[in-house]
Design a protein around this motif. Structure first.
Motif, mmCIF file in Angstrom:
data_model
loop_
_atom_site.group_PDB
_atom_site.id
_atom_site.type_symbol
_atom_site.label_atom_id
_atom_site.label_comp_id
_atom_site.label_asym_id
_atom_site.label_seq_id
_atom_site.Cartn_x
_atom_site.Cartn_y
_atom_site.Cartn_z
ATOM 1 N N GLU A 17 37.689 51.562 52.978
ATOM 2 C CA GLU A 17 36.532 50.973 52.326
ATOM 3 C C GLU A 17 36.615 51.104 50.812
ATOM 4 O OE1 GLU A 17 33.303 52.966 54.260
ATOM 5 O OE2 GLU A 17 33.215 51.493 55.895
ATOM 6 N N ALA A 18 37.143 52.226 50.332
ATOM 7 C CA ALA A 18 37.303 52.395 48.889
ATOM 8 C C ALA A 18 38.260 51.358 48.322
ATOM 9 C CB ALA A 18 37.808 53.805 48.583
ATOM 10 N N ASN A 19 39.334 51.067 49.075
ATOM 11 C CA ASN A 19 40.302 50.081 48.610
ATOM 12 C C ASN A 19 39.702 48.669 48.633
ATOM 13 O OD1 ASN A 19 43.346 49.736 47.930
ATOM 14 N ND2 ASN A 19 42.939 48.158 49.446
ATOM 15 N N LEU A 20 38.941 48.369 49.690
ATOM 16 C CA LEU A 20 38.336 47.039 49.787
ATOM 17 C C LEU A 20 37.362 46.789 48.644
ATOM 18 C CD1 LEU A 20 37.644 46.808 53.630
ATOM 19 C CD2 LEU A 20 39.466 45.688 52.339
ATOM 20 N N ILE A 21 36.615 47.824 48.271
ATOM 21 C CA ILE A 21 35.653 47.678 47.179
ATOM 22 C C ILE A 21 36.375 47.641 45.834
ATOM 23 C CG2 ILE A 21 33.719 48.737 45.974
ATOM 24 C CD1 ILE A 21 32.942 47.532 48.650
ATOM 25 N N SER A 22 37.339 48.565 45.633
ATOM 26 C CA SER A 22 38.016 48.634 44.327
ATOM 27 C C SER A 22 38.853 47.396 44.052
ATOM 28 C CB SER A 22 38.902 49.889 44.254
ATOM 29 O OG SER A 22 39.992 49.802 45.163
ATOM 30 N N LYS A 23 39.437 46.808 45.102
ATOM 31 C CA LYS A 23 40.230 45.590 44.935
ATOM 32 C C LYS A 23 39.354 44.344 45.004
ATOM 33 C CE LYS A 23 44.173 47.762 44.695
ATOM 34 N NZ LYS A 23 44.880 47.878 43.398
ATOM 35 N N PHE A 24 38.059 44.535 45.195
ATOM 36 C CA PHE A 24 37.062 43.463 45.245
ATOM 37 C C PHE A 24 37.377 42.447 46.342
ATOM 38 C CE2 PHE A 24 34.404 40.254 42.574
ATOM 39 C CZ PHE A 24 33.350 40.400 43.454
ATOM 40 N N PHE A 25 37.749 42.968 47.536
ATOM 41 C CA PHE A 25 37.768 42.081 48.693
ATOM 42 C C PHE A 25 36.336 41.609 48.954
ATOM 43 C CE2 PHE A 25 41.951 43.782 49.406
ATOM 44 C CZ PHE A 25 42.606 42.823 50.159
#
Length: 635
Positions: A17-25
């Motif tokens: 979830e952190a990656n999805l938010i930080s990469k702006f998926f």
């Protein structure tokens, strides 16, 4: 191709979830104002991923199946006064019992939540206020039986479960009231005065039925045919707490396949009859179990597990589509609706469920809706919604035709004459015979849909025996409906393709298939302006070949730049260095294995274009280009 170890680290939902938010998926909508539950905005990679899934869906279904594509209004005029509670009863019961079973496993020294990390486990435990308590074996068995058939319970039965097992609001520990029906449609109004009530559509299906007659004429009045639509739908979810899996605004892709009720064979069933599916039928669930049976769709239709060929055909095609875009087939099953959850008009219904960290989630529904929708709209509006079949051999039969004495009826019933006439005209043969028998006894009573009663006598209604010759059969088509929740599919796809490299848990990767990956090729030049003209040339050639590429010319190392784009799911990368200037070569990198090949720039472009188009795979690419040995040209 080199083997990649993807299970070096356990699945970490918080890292995902952190990656999805930080990469702006995607991100919560109106985030700077605190956000609104159940509403999300897709960023560049998420929007591109959704667009690519939709594009593949259109090719897989609309184009390959020659369907009619529609785009109908999101506004629905209707009236519905039902209201409800703030907790959804089936989710409440399921969540509490699952949490208690997790606490039981923890008390027994077992791993209760194998798919989540310790932080997420702690979060779930806090949310449900459930302690690690060992349960009696009989209680565990009872909880598992209830969960296996949770969708089969009615509202009152869910209320009884809450009382029997002392299920309370997990956030407050307060008792909950009896379940009530809740209107999931967003209310709105049509027109400037606000006097015409309307609702935002909860599905796209009704637009198909509204336009049946136009589509039937468009295909030259031939069955079967199918229509398809991709568009926004809206549901006023009570407590959307599962990210993209339960939202208030979402994109759906729905198909309505219109078919003769007497012939539900499918012309292409032979093409898919050997496709094997994991099936969870109603009988297994009603027995309190969740064991799937793996069988070919041909066998499932032949032995009656699936109702008919057309329904079976779409189940197989749904399976093939989901696997093609990257869903793990080992975490995909088809669950049949049980008696209480299946719509009263449906012949059969199956959900494609995908396993994720929240459990098994319905992502596609596929139902045989019989003739219900067209029949209801026809009855409501008076507009005929039927199809016709020219009979090779005419059917000849006799029937009694009611003859109304309108002159006398008008004097007796006045303005109700039209209502009486409609009732009599809509009587089927069985009810005509019943009415004839009652009139022979002196009088008969007919009832309108609103409950108004009219007493008829032989002077008002008589019968004439007629010989009928039918050369054309008229019937209401049945509908097979596959319905896709694209947001749920997108999220499950991200979970299924997410992993960390063995060397470093922070080096995350999305192994998205090239067909749906947001960006197909990353162009990585050494950090100097000497390569600008080559970068422009490579980028232009890729774009002309229909390949979506991006350039990362930042000052970070090439390895860091590749790692950053691995976390965006980019399957291929090309490196432009001094060898590109001196020898006209370029390296090609594969995301998952980090294998690299080298060759003349135009040859590399040709190979990567074919890889993206799916005409070759990486093993084929290895025969076209030599491996890169790490030796670069010197400045």
């Amino acid at each position: 191709m080199a083997q990649v170890k993807r299970d070096a680290f356990p699945f970490d939902k918080s890292r995902l979830e952190a990656n999805l938010i930080s990469k702006f998926f995607y991100a919560p909508a109106f985030e700077i104002y605190g956000g609104i539950a159940g509403l999300y905005d897709y960023g560049p990679p998420g929007a591109a991923l959704q667009a690519n899934i939709i594009n593949e869906w259109r090719k897989h279904f609309i184009i390959e199946e020659m369907m009619l594509e529609l785009d109908t209004t999101i506004m629905t005029p209707c009236a519905d006064s039902k209201t409800g509670e703030v907790l959804r009863a089936d989710h409440l019961v399921g969540g509490v019992l699952e949490a208690r079973l997790a606490g039981d496993k923890e008390a027994r020294g077992q791993e209760a939540l194998p798919k989540d990390d310790a932080a997420d486990k702690k979060k779930k435990k806090k949310a449900t206020k459930t302690k690690a308590v060992k349960l009696e074996d009989s209680v565990v068995a009872e909880y598992e039986r209830i969960l296996a058939q949770l969708d089969n319970y009615s509202g009152p039965e869910l209320g009884e479960l809450c009382r029997k097992y002392k299920i309370t609001n997990p956030d407050t520990d307060n008792e909950v009231s009896e379940p009530q029906e809740f209107n999931l449609m967003f209310a709105s109004s049509i027109g400037p005065t606000g006097k015409n009530p309307g609702y935002l559509r909860p599905e796209t299906a009704q637009g198909h039925f509204m336009n049946f007659n136009r589509m039937y004429n468009y295909v030259n009045r031939k069955l079967p045919f199918a229509s398809a639509q991709i568009g926004r739908s809206f549901r006023n979810e009570i407590s959307p707490r599962a990210g993209l899996l339960r939202v208030r605004e979402f994109t759906m892709a729905e198909i309505e396949h219109f078919v003769d009720p007497l012939d539900k064979r499918h012309a292409r069933f032979e093409d898919v009859k050997d496709v094997e599916l994991d099936l969870l039928d109603r009988h297994v669930q009603e027995a309190g179990a969740t064991t799937v049976k793996r069988m070919s769709i041909g066998d499932a239709v032949a032995n009656g597990t699936v109702a008919n060929e057309t329904l079976g055909y779409f189940l197989a095609r749904i399976h093939l589509f989901l696997v093609k875009i990257g869903i793990n087939p080992k975490r995909l099953r088809f669950r049949q609706h049980m008696g209480n959850e299946m719509a009263h008009y449906a012949t059969d219904c199956w959900d494609a469920e995908i396993e994720n960290s929240n459990g098994w989630t319905e992502c596609v529904g596929c139902a045989d809706r019989a003739a219900y929708d067209l029949s209801v709209h026809s009855k409501k509006t008076g507009a005929p919604m039927t199809a016709f079949e020219q009979l090779e051999t005419p059917i000849v039969y006799e029937k009694d035709e009611p003859i109304l004495n309108k002159k006398v009826l008008g004097k007796t019933f006045g303005k109700d004459l039209r209502t009486i006439q409609t009732i009599v005209e809509e009587l089927d043969d069985a009810n005509v015979q019943k009415l004839k028998g009652e009139l022979a006894q002196g009088a008969a009573t007919i009832v309108s849909p609103t409950g108004q009663e009219f007493k008829l006598t032989p002077d008002l209604l008589t019968f004439e025996r007629k010989t009928i010759k039918e050369s054309v059969r008229e019937f209401t088509p049945n509908v097979i409906e596959p319905s896709f929740g694209l947001g749920r599919i997108l999220y499950c796809l991200l979970e299924h393709t997410f992993w960390s490299r063995e060397s470093d848990a922070e080096r995350v990767v999305f192994s998205l298939p090239p067909v749906v990956a947001p960006t197909k090729v990353l162009i990585v030049p050494l950090s100097t302006k000497k390569f600008d003209h080559i970068v422009r040339d490579v980028s232009l050639k890729l774009r002309k070949g229909g390949v979506h590429s991006s350039v990362d010319d930042s000052s970070q190392s090439i390895g860091r730049r590749y790692a950053r784009n691995d976390a965006l799911g980019t399957p291929y990368g090309v490196t432009i260095d001094f060898a590109s200037l001196q020898k006209g070569t370029m390296t090609l990198r594969e995301r998952d294995t980090c294998d690299q090949l080298i060759g003349p720039i135009d040859e590399v472009i040709a190979v990567v274009t074919e890889l993206v188009q799916g005409t070759i795979d990486w093993d084929e690419a290895l025969t076209r280009l030599p491996r890169y040995d790490g030796v670069q040209a010197i400045d």
